[in-house]
Design a protein around this motif. Structure first.
Motif, short mmCIF file in Angstrom:
data_model
loop_
_atom_site.label_atom_id
_atom_site.label_comp_id
_atom_site.label_asym_id
_atom_site.label_seq_id
_atom_site.Cartn_x
_atom_site.Cartn_y
_atom_site.Cartn_z
N VAL A 148 0.85 -1.19 0.00
CA VAL A 148 0.00 0.00 0.00
C VAL A 148 0.89 1.24 0.00
O VAL A 148 2.11 1.14 -0.07
CB VAL A 148 -0.95 0.00 1.22
CG1 VAL A 148 -1.86 -1.21 1.18
CG2 VAL A 148 -0.17 0.06 2.52
N ILE A 149 0.27 2.41 0.10
CA ILE A 149 1.06 3.65 0.11
C ILE A 149 1.71 3.82 1.48
O ILE A 149 1.06 3.62 2.51
CB ILE A 149 0.16 4.86 -0.21
CG1 ILE A 149 -0.48 4.70 -1.59
CG2 ILE A 149 0.97 6.15 -0.13
CD1 ILE A 149 -1.45 5.81 -1.93
N SER A 151 4.82 6.49 3.50
CA SER A 151 5.44 7.80 3.31
C SER A 151 6.68 7.88 4.17
O SER A 151 6.61 7.66 5.38
CB SER A 151 4.45 8.91 3.66
OG SER A 151 4.97 10.16 3.26
N ASP A 162 5.86 10.28 -0.43
CA ASP A 162 5.10 9.02 -0.44
C ASP A 162 5.80 7.95 -1.27
O ASP A 162 6.44 8.26 -2.29
CB ASP A 162 3.69 9.25 -1.00
CG ASP A 162 2.78 9.94 -0.01
OD1 ASP A 162 3.27 10.33 1.07
OD2 ASP A 162 1.59 10.11 -0.31
N VAL A 164 4.62 5.03 -3.53
CA VAL A 164 3.36 4.65 -4.16
C VAL A 164 3.56 3.35 -4.92
O VAL A 164 4.47 3.26 -5.74
CB VAL A 164 2.90 5.76 -5.13
CG1 VAL A 164 1.53 5.42 -5.70
CG2 VAL A 164 2.86 7.10 -4.43
N PRO A 165 2.72 2.32 -4.64
CA PRO A 165 2.87 1.07 -5.39
C PRO A 165 2.67 1.34 -6.88
O PRO A 165 1.81 2.13 -7.26
CB PRO A 165 1.76 0.18 -4.82
CG PRO A 165 0.83 1.09 -4.10
CD PRO A 165 1.64 2.27 -3.66
N GLU A 187 2.27 7.82 6.16
CA GLU A 187 0.98 7.55 5.50
C GLU A 187 0.40 6.30 6.13
O GLU A 187 1.03 5.23 6.08
CB GLU A 187 1.18 7.37 4.00
CG GLU A 187 -0.13 7.16 3.23
CD GLU A 187 -1.02 8.39 3.24
OE1 GLU A 187 -0.58 9.44 2.75
OE2 GLU A 187 -2.14 8.28 3.76
N CYS A 189 -0.92 2.94 7.08
CA CYS A 189 -0.78 1.72 6.28
C CYS A 189 -1.24 0.48 7.04
O CYS A 189 -0.89 -0.64 6.68
CB CYS A 189 0.66 1.55 5.83
SG CYS A 189 1.86 1.53 7.17
N PRO B 150 -4.30 1.74 -2.31
CA PRO B 150 -4.90 0.41 -2.36
C PRO B 150 -5.20 -0.18 -0.98
O PRO B 150 -5.65 -1.31 -0.91
CB PRO B 150 -3.84 -0.42 -3.08
CG PRO B 150 -2.55 0.27 -2.84
CD PRO B 150 -2.84 1.71 -2.60
N TYR B 151 -4.95 0.60 0.08
CA TYR B 151 -5.26 0.05 1.40
C TYR B 151 -6.73 -0.34 1.49
O TYR B 151 -7.08 -1.42 1.96
CB TYR B 151 -4.90 1.04 2.51
CG TYR B 151 -4.98 0.40 3.88
CD1 TYR B 151 -3.94 -0.37 4.36
CD2 TYR B 151 -6.13 0.51 4.65
CE1 TYR B 151 -4.01 -1.02 5.58
CE2 TYR B 151 -6.22 -0.12 5.88
CZ TYR B 151 -5.16 -0.88 6.33
OH TYR B 151 -5.24 -1.54 7.54
N PRO B 238 -2.61 -0.50 -8.72
CA PRO B 238 -1.61 -0.67 -9.78
C PRO B 238 -1.47 -2.12 -10.23
O PRO B 238 -1.11 -2.37 -11.37
CB PRO B 238 -0.32 -0.15 -9.15
CG PRO B 238 -0.57 -0.11 -7.69
CD PRO B 238 -2.04 0.06 -7.50
N PRO B 244 -3.20 4.64 -7.83
CA PRO B 244 -3.73 5.05 -6.52
C PRO B 244 -3.78 6.57 -6.32
O PRO B 244 -4.60 7.06 -5.55
CB PRO B 244 -2.77 4.41 -5.52
CG PRO B 244 -1.58 3.97 -6.30
CD PRO B 244 -1.97 3.84 -7.73
N VAL B 309 3.01 15.82 -1.37
CA VAL B 309 4.07 14.80 -1.29
C VAL B 309 3.57 13.43 -1.77
O VAL B 309 4.13 12.40 -1.44
CB VAL B 309 4.66 14.67 0.13
CG1 VAL B 309 5.29 15.97 0.56
CG2 VAL B 309 3.62 14.22 1.13
N SER B 310 2.51 13.42 -2.58
CA SER B 310 1.88 12.15 -2.95
C SER B 310 2.45 11.57 -4.23
O SER B 310 2.06 10.49 -4.64
CB SER B 310 0.39 12.37 -3.15
OG SER B 310 0.21 13.13 -4.34
N ASP B 384 0.43 15.18 7.09
CA ASP B 384 0.19 13.92 7.79
C ASP B 384 0.79 13.87 9.19
O ASP B 384 1.11 12.80 9.71
CB ASP B 384 0.68 12.71 6.97
CG ASP B 384 -0.43 12.15 6.08
OD1 ASP B 384 -1.61 12.36 6.41
OD2 ASP B 384 -0.13 11.52 5.05
#
Lengths: 325, 558
Positions: A148-149, A151, A162, A164-165, A187, A189, B150-151, B238, B244, B309-310, B384
């Motif tokens: 998952v994402i 950070s 982050d 990111v997959p 982030e 998770c 995807p969580y 993905p 995502p 920051v994504s 965050d």
């Protein structure tokens, strides 16, 4: 007061001490905004308090008629704040740009995030669960996620980005102070999100290369069992499987080898012997035979991410976790 | 003005069906009130569980206080706290209760434009709430209120039930917005031009535009999420060929404007309270009215500031940062205009005004700390972390909740026909103010010192424990303040002095009918004037209410 508040340990009231070249400019922007905000906040609350005291209701004293609008005043308090937020935007942007524009020829480290651990892979193939970096050197983290994402957040460096997959993200910094700093996952998770932390070790010039060589030699010269013990930590097994017999998210490795386990395969419960082949299969295809018990079937597959030599090392390590009869 | 003496909307018709299937906007408002306050109570219990858990980091040497649940439970509790507070309390709160109650009265109308649609909105709200309760009972939810993929497509908790709830609630919100827009366009009485509308009505209008335009995007996003989770359609994951980050764009395209769905009605309440309790014509009427619309429109173009920051591109981040600052200006204009309204007024500190002043203080901090998050360089560090948590609680609780309580105390006499204890009202308002700051100010420092949000444990940052303790103590003081409030409001319902028609001296039309209003509000449309001209209203000591100077003794309560 200072003993009570976190300022005692290091840094200022607001921030942990600055550990990278990025920290000072980022903090400067913070204090710039803080100054403007404090001024306007005190102005607003001051005027409000003054009006409440000065014009509080008194018997027989009605409100005084004043103008219902004043264009000059409205435009003043539209354009002065507009200019100030323009300045805040500008400084925030230029400092951010320095953070995002990648330096020439930095030292690159590959970062993988997974539920719930980090692994850092260095140029000579060494993989470690902590981040080791040389002092006063541009370092670029090339990051990806297995699930998952996540950070990557190093508060002392004021950096965060982050993982990111399905894509690669990058982050760079230049450490300015020797020492150890926390590295956190910012982030959300899942279960162990708040334990997905690591330590950043900033080494003096020369020390870093030494660490890297030693780490590499350690891996090359290790017995399979020691290699397994090391992988147990660096590959993230430790976050779910204990070695002291306590149940975690997965079964403990203590005394597991040679036992009979009830597992579920394709919905049927069958009994298997925990031997070399079962362990190998569980590493490469963990969802195939899931042990029955108070566990979560959350383990990712290690297919393609682990070498045969490493699997053998892990098996030897697990074998060794047996109490003497 | 009422046809039968003693008949009002509360005692006109009895029994469950007379409430559950009523078309009366006032009864619908009361039903929303009961449901929304119940949701707030549930969300509040969750927050106390969170603050208890965070009393201590989980290190071997810490005294084992605060360890009341496992990490999985904690993740469910903070998720439900967020989801319940956002979807069931803050978003519908002011429009569904006070908008429904006051809007038709303020227009001198008998009801909203579509009373049946209004009832449907409430029933959808109830259904959505049931979905959330079912989620809690069957599998719970641990994704955070943001449902990030995807969580959210891989967790074992009951994401589908919760997102269906959000989907249904979205329709409740859309229909209320639609109803209000048509009501404001079509049901204004003769003489009430756009610039003679009360500013609360302007705020509801701006809010309704956002509800109508943004909420469908949330509905679509949640359906796509369900499609991915249930049918394996690859949109965000993905591994299935999705992205995502796309989910985050979709989600914030609704959820950032939703922030303005929450705060705009609060600002509208604020304009009414400041003017009435200062006995002063509102200053800069047009600037306040236009700034509501400006916020509603600009609010659609800033969603990317949640994603600096994504993995979003640097250029996109730059543009979103710049646009974000533009939306701060209309809010600043409103605050300055409220202050100018108080200038040379006759300010009295009755309970609603205590909340209005509280709002300026707390929303001031909430708004200004938004600057740190809109600026790119500082947001990287603060994103965050608890700084964000503190910021949005100062806006959501310090802003929306405080204005909600201001509105509750302002319209309470009109809604219930009873007065409450001023002394206890002020004590609760003061305690709430102190407790709120104690709870949330330390969280700014927790954030700048690097404590990420949604953390069950803060062992690597255990030196921050004193700040967590301050925050938890504040949370329990908040509970005390709400308990006092519940006490004197219940007392008011059963034992309170009968409320006069116009206890505060408001000049908007709802104060021209009896407290509580008769079932159909007005027999004849009341005369329309300037809603902020108080010169003809004076306080009648004997009747303890404001009456019109020219017609003393024959005000519409007779």
């Amino acid at each position: 007061m200072s003993a009570w508040l976190p300022v005692a340990r290091d840094g200022t009231f607001w921030f942990p001490s600055q550990g990278s070249t990025n920290a000072a400019p980022a903090d400067w922007v913070f204090y710039f905004i803080l100054g403007i905000s404090a001024f306007f906040f005190l102005l607003i609350v001051g005027v409000m308090t003054f009006f409440v005291l000065r014009y509080r209701r008194r018997r027989g004293v009605p409100a005084q008629a004043t103008a219902h609008h004043n264009m000059a005043l409205e435009l003043t308090w539209t354009f002065i704040p507009l200019g100030l937020v323009g300045a805040i935007f500008y400084f925030g942007f230029v400092v951010f740009l320095d953070q995002r524009v990648q330096p020439n020829s930095p030292y690159e480290i590959l970062v993988t995030g997974r539920k719930w651990s980090w692994s850092f892979t260095y140029s000579n193939g060494v993989t470690d669960r902590d981040l080791h970096v040389p002092l006063d050197t541009d370092v670029r983290l090339v990051m990806s996620s297995d699930d998952v994402i996540h950070s990557l957040f190093i508060p002392a460096f004021r950096v965060k980005y982050d993982l990111v997959p399905g894509r690669i993200t990058k982050l760079w910094f230049r450490a300015t102070r020797e020492g150890q700093y926390p590295l956190l996952c910012a982030e959300y998770c899942g279960t162990e999100h708040s334990n997905m932390s690591a330590t950043v070790h900033v080494h003096r010039p020369g020390e870093f290369e030494k660490w890297l060589n030693d780490a590499s030699n350690r891996v090359l010269q290790m017995s399979p069992r020691d290699l397994g013990a090391r992988l147990y930590v660096t590959k993230g097994c430790a976050s779910c499987h204990s070695v002291d017999g306590k149940a975690g998210w997965g079964p403990s490795f203590r005394n597991i080898f040679g036992r009979q386990h009830v597992v579920r395969e394709d919905g049927r419960e069958i009994q298997v012997l925990v031997d070399e082949n079962y362990l190998r299969e569980s590493i490469l295809d963990p969802q195939k035979k899931v042990v029955v018990g108070p566990y979560s079937a959350v383990m990712p597959t290690y297919q393609g991410r682990i070498k045969d030599q490493e699997i053998n090392g892990l098996i030897e390590y697990i074998k060794s976790l047996k109490d003497a009869p | 003005m009422q046809s039968v003496a003693g008949v009002n909307y509360l005692n006109h018709g009895k029994g469950f069906r007379s409430w559950a299937f009523t078309l009366d906007h006032k009864r619908i408002a009361i039903m929303y009130g009961v449901a929304i306050v119940a949701a707030f109570f549930l969300g509040g219990v969750m927050s106390l569980l969170i603050r208890t858990e965070l009393l201590a980091p989980k290190t071997p040497e810490t005294f084992p206080i605060g360890n009341i649940m496992k990490p999985d439970t904690y993740n469910r509790v903070f998720t439900l706290h967020g989801a319940i507070m956002i979807f069931l309390f803050v978003i519908p709160g002011i429009p569904a209760i006070f908008g429904n109650f006051a809007l038709p009265l303020m227009l001198g109308a008998r009801d909203v434009a579509f009373p049946r649609l209004n009832l449907l909105s409430f029933h959808l709200y109830a259904v959505g709430t049931v979905f959330f309760v079912l989620t809690m009972l069957f599998g719970s939810l641990d994704t955070g209120w943001t449902f990030y993929t995807p969580y959210s497509t891989t967790t074992h908790t009951n994401v589908i039930l919760a997102t269906l709830g959000g989907f249904v609630l979205g329709f409740s919100s859309i229909l209320t917005g639609l109803n209000f827009i048509v009501t404001i366009h079509k049901l204004r009485p003769p003489g009430m031009t756009w610039f003679k509308l009360p500013l609360f009505v302007w705020a509801l209008y701006a809010t309704s535009i956002i509800q109508l335009l943004a909420t469908p995007v949330l509905g679509i996003t949640l359906l796509l999420l369900i499609a991915e989770r249930a049918l394996g359609v690859g949109i965000f994951d993905p591994q299935l060929g999705g992205d995502p980050v796309l989910y985050q764009h979709f989600f914030w395209f609704y959820s950032h404007p939703a922030v303005y769905i929450m705060i705009l009605p609060a600002m509208g309440v604020q304009s009414e309270l400041i003017s009435v309790f200062s006995r002063k014509h509102i200053f800069g009427y047009r600037f306040i009215a236009y700034s509501s619309v400006a916020i509603a429109l600009l609010g659609f173009f800033v969603w990317g500031h949640h994603m600096f920051v994504s993995g979003q591109g640097t250029l996109a981040s730059m543009i979103f940062s710049a646009l974000t600052f533009s939306v701060s200006i209309p809010s600043a204009i409103k605050v300055f205009n409220w202050l100018a309204t108080m200038y040379k007024g006759s300010i009295s500190l009755e309970t609603p005004m205590c909340y209005a002043l509280s709002f300026i203080f707390l929303f001031g901090i909430g708004g200004l700390t938004g600057l740190f998050l809109g600026a790119l360089a500082t947001d990287v560090h603060l994103h965050d972390t608890y700084f964000v948590v503190a910021h949005f609680h100062y806006v959501m609780f310090g802003g929306v909740m405080i204005a909600f309580l201001g509105a509750l105390h302002y319209w309470w006499p009109k809604m219930t026909g009873r007065m409450y204890s001023e002394t206890w009202g002020r004590i609760a308002a003061l305690l709430l103010f102190v407790a709120f700051n104690l709870t949330f100010f330390p969280q700014f420092v927790l954030g700048t010192r690097g404590n990420p949000r949604r953390y069950y444990d803060y062992a690597p940052l255990k030196e921050l424990q004193p700040l967590h303790i301050l925050s938890s103590v504040g949370a329990f003081l908040l509970l005390a303040a709400f308990t006092i409030m519940l006490g004197y409001l219940l007392h008011s319902l059963f034992r309170g002095r009968k409320a006069p028609a116009n206890p505060w001296g408001g000049n908007t039309l709802e104060w021209k009918c009896a407290s509580p209003p008769p079932p159909h509000n007005f027999e004849t449309p009341p005369p329309v004037g300037d809603p902020y001209d108080f010169s003809h209203l004076e306080f009648d000591e004997a009747r303890e209410e404001y009456v019109e100077r020219s017609r003393t003794g024959e005000a519409c309560t007779a």
